[in-house]
Motif scaffolding. Sequence first.
Motif, PDB file in Angstrom:
ATOM      1  N   ASN A   4      -1.399  -5.536   9.469  1.00  0.00           N
ATOM      2  CA  ASN A   4      -0.231  -4.811  10.032  1.00  0.00           C
ATOM      3  C   ASN A   4       0.609  -5.509  10.459  1.00  0.00           C
ATOM      4  O   ASN A   4       0.426  -6.817  11.083  1.00  0.00           O
ATOM      5  CB  ASN A   4      -0.965  -3.759  11.166  1.00  0.00           C
ATOM      6  N   THR A  47       2.047  -0.427   8.607  1.00  0.00           N
ATOM      7  CA  THR A  47       0.855  -0.684   7.981  1.00  0.00           C
ATOM      8  C   THR A  47       0.729  -1.939   6.998  1.00  0.00           C
ATOM      9  O   THR A  47       1.956  -2.118   6.429  1.00  0.00           O
ATOM     10  CB  THR A  47       0.108   0.446   7.316  1.00  0.00           C
ATOM     11  N   ALA A  48      -0.426  -2.564   6.564  1.00  0.00           N
ATOM     12  CA  ALA A  48      -0.390  -3.504   5.765  1.00  0.00           C
ATOM     13  C   ALA A  48      -0.165  -3.039   4.338  1.00  0.00           C
ATOM     14  O   ALA A  48       0.922  -3.684   3.538  1.00  0.00           O
ATOM     15  CB  ALA A  48      -1.847  -4.030   5.736  1.00  0.00           C
ATOM     16  N   ASP A  49      -0.498  -1.681   4.231  1.00  0.00           N
ATOM     17  CA  ASP A  49       0.031  -0.914   2.648  1.00  0.00           C
ATOM     18  C   ASP A  49       1.750  -0.795   2.661  1.00  0.00           C
ATOM     19  O   ASP A  49       2.158  -1.159   1.849  1.00  0.00           O
ATOM     20  CB  ASP A  49      -0.727   0.202   2.494  1.00  0.00           C
ATOM     21  N   GLU A  50       2.036  -0.328   3.757  1.00  0.00           N
ATOM     22  CA  GLU A  50       3.602  -0.269   3.991  1.00  0.00           C
ATOM     23  C   GLU A  50       4.492  -1.557   3.904  1.00  0.00           C
ATOM     24  O   GLU A  50       5.214  -1.531   2.781  1.00  0.00           O
ATOM     25  CB  GLU A  50       4.130   0.548   5.346  1.00  0.00           C
ATOM     26  N   SER A  66       7.132  -5.848  -2.185  1.00  0.00           N
ATOM     27  CA  SER A  66       7.236  -5.493  -3.702  1.00  0.00           C
ATOM     28  C   SER A  66       8.673  -5.347  -4.182  1.00  0.00           C
ATOM     29  O   SER A  66       8.996  -5.627  -5.177  1.00  0.00           O
ATOM     30  CB  SER A  66       6.337  -4.617  -4.180  1.00  0.00           C
ATOM     31  N   LEU A 122       4.012   6.129  -1.692  1.00  0.00           N
ATOM     32  CA  LEU A 122       3.030   5.304  -0.999  1.00  0.00           C
ATOM     33  C   LEU A 122       1.808   5.598  -1.841  1.00  0.00           C
ATOM     34  O   LEU A 122       0.852   5.631  -2.246  1.00  0.00           O
ATOM     35  CB  LEU A 122       2.853   5.268   0.548  1.00  0.00           C
ATOM     36  N   ASN A 170       3.317  -4.424   2.357  1.00  0.00           N
ATOM     37  CA  ASN A 170       3.324  -4.849   1.071  1.00  0.00           C
ATOM     38  C   ASN A 170       4.177  -3.954   0.090  1.00  0.00           C
ATOM     39  O   ASN A 170       4.760  -4.697  -0.965  1.00  0.00           O
ATOM     40  CB  ASN A 170       1.769  -4.838   0.492  1.00  0.00           C
ATOM     41  N   LYS A 171       3.992  -2.594   0.118  1.00  0.00           N
ATOM     42  CA  LYS A 171       5.196  -1.921  -0.804  1.00  0.00           C
ATOM     43  C   LYS A 171       6.679  -2.384  -0.265  1.00  0.00           C
ATOM     44  O   LYS A 171       7.456  -2.493  -1.492  1.00  0.00           O
ATOM     45  CB  LYS A 171       5.185  -0.547  -0.037  1.00  0.00           C
TER      46      LYS A 171
END
Length: 96
Positions: free
Chosen positions: A44, A58-61, A67, A96, A63-64
Amino acid sequence: MAENEKKLNDAELNEISGGWNEEEEKKKKERSLHGRIVRDMFGNVTFTDKTGVTGTFTADEWNKLRSQWAYTGNPEYFMETINVGELQGVLSGLAL
């Protein structure tokens, strides 16, 4: 000893070690144009932008978002120049 003998001229000042130089000035200016990224152990990110505003992703946010600027070869360098609100706006437009 005359008063002007105690003062260093410009050439002598340039020879002093540890003084502020042009390269350091450029680095300082560059730092002022970028925010700061701090990751936790889960990936995060807490991002403080160049204006001092802080946002958490967050880590996913994150990374998105990365990209989106991967084509630059160094997406986080570019992302550091963007305000938190702008990053959140980009993120809200991404699935997401």
